[in-house]
Scaffold this motif. Sequence first.
Motif, PDB file in Angstrom:
ATOM      1  N   GLN A 224      63.720  12.450 -27.808  1.00  0.00           N
ATOM      2  CA  GLN A 224      62.365  12.198 -27.305  1.00  0.00           C
ATOM      3  C   GLN A 224      61.451  13.375 -27.625  1.00  0.00           C
ATOM      4  O   GLN A 224      60.296  13.193 -28.010  1.00  0.00           O
ATOM      5  CB  GLN A 224      62.404  11.945 -25.798  1.00  0.00           C
ATOM      6  N   ASN A 225      61.984  14.585 -27.498  1.00  0.00           N
ATOM      7  CA  ASN A 225      61.201  15.781 -27.805  1.00  0.00           C
ATOM      8  C   ASN A 225      60.833  15.807 -29.290  1.00  0.00           C
ATOM      9  O   ASN A 225      59.721  16.204 -29.658  1.00  0.00           O
ATOM     10  CB  ASN A 225      61.995  17.021 -27.412  1.00  0.00           C
ATOM     11  N   LEU A 226      61.751  15.390 -30.142  1.00  0.00           N
ATOM     12  CA  LEU A 226      61.489  15.315 -31.575  1.00  0.00           C
ATOM     13  C   LEU A 226      60.365  14.322 -31.869  1.00  0.00           C
ATOM     14  O   LEU A 226      59.475  14.602 -32.674  1.00  0.00           O
ATOM     15  CB  LEU A 226      62.770  14.906 -32.312  1.00  0.00           C
ATOM     16  N   CYS A 227      60.386  13.191 -31.186  1.00  0.00           N
ATOM     17  CA  CYS A 227      59.334  12.186 -31.366  1.00  0.00           C
ATOM     18  C   CYS A 227      57.966  12.740 -30.971  1.00  0.00           C
ATOM     19  O   CYS A 227      56.975  12.528 -31.672  1.00  0.00           O
ATOM     20  CB  CYS A 227      59.646  10.936 -30.553  1.00  0.00           C
ATOM     21  N   VAL A 228      57.923  13.447 -29.858  1.00  0.00           N
ATOM     22  CA  VAL A 228      56.668  14.068 -29.417  1.00  0.00           C
ATOM     23  C   VAL A 228      56.197  15.075 -30.468  1.00  0.00           C
ATOM     24  O   VAL A 228      55.021  15.145 -30.801  1.00  0.00           O
ATOM     25  CB  VAL A 228      56.841  14.740 -28.036  1.00  0.00           C
ATOM     26  N   GLY A 229      57.142  15.840 -31.018  1.00  0.00           N
ATOM     27  CA  GLY A 229      56.810  16.806 -32.067  1.00  0.00           C
ATOM     28  C   GLY A 229      56.209  16.149 -33.293  1.00  0.00           C
ATOM     29  O   GLY A 229      55.271  16.677 -33.894  1.00  0.00           O
ATOM     30  N   PHE A 230      56.741  14.996 -33.673  1.00  0.00           N
ATOM     31  CA  PHE A 230      56.164  14.266 -34.810  1.00  0.00           C
ATOM     32  C   PHE A 230      54.703  13.925 -34.530  1.00  0.00           C
ATOM     33  O   PHE A 230      53.831  14.136 -35.364  1.00  0.00           O
ATOM     34  CB  PHE A 230      56.940  12.973 -35.096  1.00  0.00           C
ATOM     35  N   LEU A 231      54.433  13.403 -33.346  1.00  0.00           N
ATOM     36  CA  LEU A 231      53.061  13.035 -32.997  1.00  0.00           C
ATOM     37  C   LEU A 231      52.148  14.252 -32.921  1.00  0.00           C
ATOM     38  O   LEU A 231      51.003  14.211 -33.361  1.00  0.00           O
ATOM     39  CB  LEU A 231      53.040  12.255 -31.686  1.00  0.00           C
ATOM     40  N   GLU A 232      52.656  15.351 -32.359  1.00  0.00           N
ATOM     41  CA  GLU A 232      51.850  16.568 -32.245  1.00  0.00           C
ATOM     42  C   GLU A 232      51.541  17.171 -33.613  1.00  0.00           C
ATOM     43  O   GLU A 232      50.535  17.861 -33.771  1.00  0.00           O
ATOM     44  CB  GLU A 232      52.566  17.604 -31.377  1.00  0.00           C
TER      45      GLU A 232
ATOM     46  N   LEU B  98      52.302   6.776 -35.767  1.00  0.00           N
ATOM     47  CA  LEU B  98      53.350   5.819 -35.455  1.00  0.00           C
ATOM     48  C   LEU B  98      52.912   4.457 -35.967  1.00  0.00           C
ATOM     49  O   LEU B  98      51.848   3.961 -35.603  1.00  0.00           O
ATOM     50  CB  LEU B  98      53.591   5.780 -33.945  1.00  0.00           C
ATOM     51  N   MET B  99      53.723   3.871 -36.850  1.00  0.00           N
ATOM     52  CA  MET B  99      53.369   2.593 -37.452  1.00  0.00           C
ATOM     53  C   MET B  99      54.533   1.626 -37.316  1.00  0.00           C
ATOM     54  O   MET B  99      55.689   2.034 -37.303  1.00  0.00           O
ATOM     55  CB  MET B  99      53.019   2.775 -38.915  1.00  0.00           C
ATOM     56  N   GLN B 100      54.191   0.340 -37.235  1.00  0.00           N
ATOM     57  CA  GLN B 100      55.215  -0.690 -37.140  1.00  0.00           C
ATOM     58  C   GLN B 100      55.211  -1.514 -38.413  1.00  0.00           C
ATOM     59  O   GLN B 100      54.157  -1.965 -38.878  1.00  0.00           O
ATOM     60  CB  GLN B 100      54.958  -1.594 -35.936  1.00  0.00           C
ATOM     61  N   PHE B 101      56.384  -1.679 -38.999  1.00  0.00           N
ATOM     62  CA  PHE B 101      56.573  -2.538 -40.157  1.00  0.00           C
ATOM     63  C   PHE B 101      57.609  -3.575 -39.759  1.00  0.00           C
ATOM     64  O   PHE B 101      58.755  -3.228 -39.467  1.00  0.00           O
ATOM     65  CB  PHE B 101      57.065  -1.732 -41.373  1.00  0.00           C
ATOM     66  N   ASP B 102      57.207  -4.833 -39.715  1.00  0.00           N
ATOM     67  CA  ASP B 102      58.049  -5.915 -39.200  1.00  0.00           C
ATOM     68  C   ASP B 102      58.442  -5.569 -37.763  1.00  0.00           C
ATOM     69  O   ASP B 102      57.582  -5.366 -36.948  1.00  0.00           O
ATOM     70  CB  ASP B 102      59.273  -6.145 -40.095  1.00  0.00           C
ATOM     71  N   GLU B 103      59.718  -5.447 -37.484  1.00  0.00           N
ATOM     72  CA  GLU B 103      60.182  -5.151 -36.126  1.00  0.00           C
ATOM     73  C   GLU B 103      60.517  -3.673 -35.931  1.00  0.00           C
ATOM     74  O   GLU B 103      60.942  -3.266 -34.856  1.00  0.00           O
ATOM     75  CB  GLU B 103      61.419  -5.993 -35.792  1.00  0.00           C
ATOM     76  N   GLN B 104      60.368  -2.860 -36.971  1.00  0.00           N
ATOM     77  CA  GLN B 104      60.797  -1.461 -36.925  1.00  0.00           C
ATOM     78  C   GLN B 104      59.596  -0.514 -36.834  1.00  0.00           C
ATOM     79  O   GLN B 104      58.567  -0.761 -37.451  1.00  0.00           O
ATOM     80  CB  GLN B 104      61.613  -1.122 -38.177  1.00  0.00           C
ATOM     81  N   PHE B 105      59.760   0.573 -36.074  1.00  0.00           N
ATOM     82  CA  PHE B 105      58.732   1.594 -35.935  1.00  0.00           C
ATOM     83  C   PHE B 105      59.101   2.818 -36.759  1.00  0.00           C
ATOM     84  O   PHE B 105      60.270   3.171 -36.875  1.00  0.00           O
ATOM     85  CB  PHE B 105      58.579   2.020 -34.468  1.00  0.00           C
ATOM     86  N   TYR B 106      58.061   3.470 -37.315  1.00  0.00           N
ATOM     87  CA  TYR B 106      58.254   4.680 -38.111  1.00  0.00           C
ATOM     88  C   TYR B 106      57.156   5.681 -37.780  1.00  0.00           C
ATOM     89  O   TYR B 106      56.018   5.295 -37.506  1.00  0.00           O
ATOM     90  CB  TYR B 106      58.157   4.377 -39.617  1.00  0.00           C
TER      91      TYR B 106
ATOM     92  N   LYS C  16      62.259   6.878 -39.132  1.00  0.00           N
ATOM     93  CA  LYS C  16      62.504   5.727 -38.270  1.00  0.00           C
ATOM     94  C   LYS C  16      62.633   6.169 -36.808  1.00  0.00           C
ATOM     95  O   LYS C  16      63.172   7.229 -36.521  1.00  0.00           O
ATOM     96  CB  LYS C  16      63.803   5.058 -38.723  1.00  0.00           C
ATOM     97  N   VAL C  17      62.124   5.347 -35.903  1.00  0.00           N
ATOM     98  CA  VAL C  17      62.266   5.600 -34.462  1.00  0.00           C
ATOM     99  C   VAL C  17      62.607   4.272 -33.789  1.00  0.00           C
ATOM    100  O   VAL C  17      62.085   3.221 -34.145  1.00  0.00           O
ATOM    101  CB  VAL C  17      60.983   6.236 -33.855  1.00  0.00           C
ATOM    102  N   LEU C  18      63.528   4.342 -32.841  1.00  0.00           N
ATOM    103  CA  LEU C  18      63.967   3.129 -32.149  1.00  0.00           C
ATOM    104  C   LEU C  18      62.968   2.724 -31.064  1.00  0.00           C
ATOM    105  O   LEU C  18      62.415   3.585 -30.365  1.00  0.00           O
ATOM    106  CB  LEU C  18      65.330   3.360 -31.506  1.00  0.00           C
ATOM    107  N   PRO C  19      62.741   1.423 -30.909  1.00  0.00           N
ATOM    108  CA  PRO C  19      61.843   0.954 -29.843  1.00  0.00           C
ATOM    109  C   PRO C  19      62.270   1.432 -28.456  1.00  0.00           C
ATOM    110  O   PRO C  19      61.422   1.723 -27.620  1.00  0.00           O
ATOM    111  CB  PRO C  19      61.922  -0.572 -29.948  1.00  0.00           C
ATOM    112  N   LYS C  20      63.589   1.546 -28.202  1.00  0.00           N
ATOM    113  CA  LYS C  20      64.030   2.007 -26.883  1.00  0.00           C
ATOM    114  C   LYS C  20      63.628   3.456 -26.629  1.00  0.00           C
ATOM    115  O   LYS C  20      63.378   3.836 -25.491  1.00  0.00           O
ATOM    116  CB  LYS C  20      65.533   1.809 -26.699  1.00  0.00           C
ATOM    117  N   THR C  21      63.516   4.259 -27.688  1.00  0.00           N
ATOM    118  CA  THR C  21      63.051   5.641 -27.533  1.00  0.00           C
ATOM    119  C   THR C  21      61.575   5.644 -27.147  1.00  0.00           C
ATOM    120  O   THR C  21      61.154   6.400 -26.269  1.00  0.00           O
ATOM    121  CB  THR C  21      63.274   6.441 -28.827  1.00  0.00           C
TER     122      THR C  21
END
Length: 86
Positions: free
Chosen positions: A9-17, A22-30, A39-44
């Motif tokens: 989760q901290n890594l995901c925040v770092g990406f945004l910072e 954050l973009m969605q392609f079909d059912e997957q988020f990146y 790639k990032v999981l929807p549950k994250t």
Amino acid sequence: MKLKLTPTQNLCVGFLESGFKLMQFDEQFYFVKGERRQKVLPKTLDALVNRGALEHTKQGDYMLSDEFVAHRKKMRQVHETKPMQH
């Protein structure tokens, strides 16, 4: 807001910072920045929303919450003012 984040989760925040979008392609988020894609999981993302770090807008976008951004800024200031102990 639960302030403890997992390393993922901290890594995901770092990406945004650091300017990733954050973009969605079909059912997957990146996280996307230029040619780079992570790639990032929807549950994250759901866990980050539940912890108050992300907000899910009516347009379907995810963004860092104002409360979380203020908390991170405060934590950085506290860390910068503390003398390092060796």
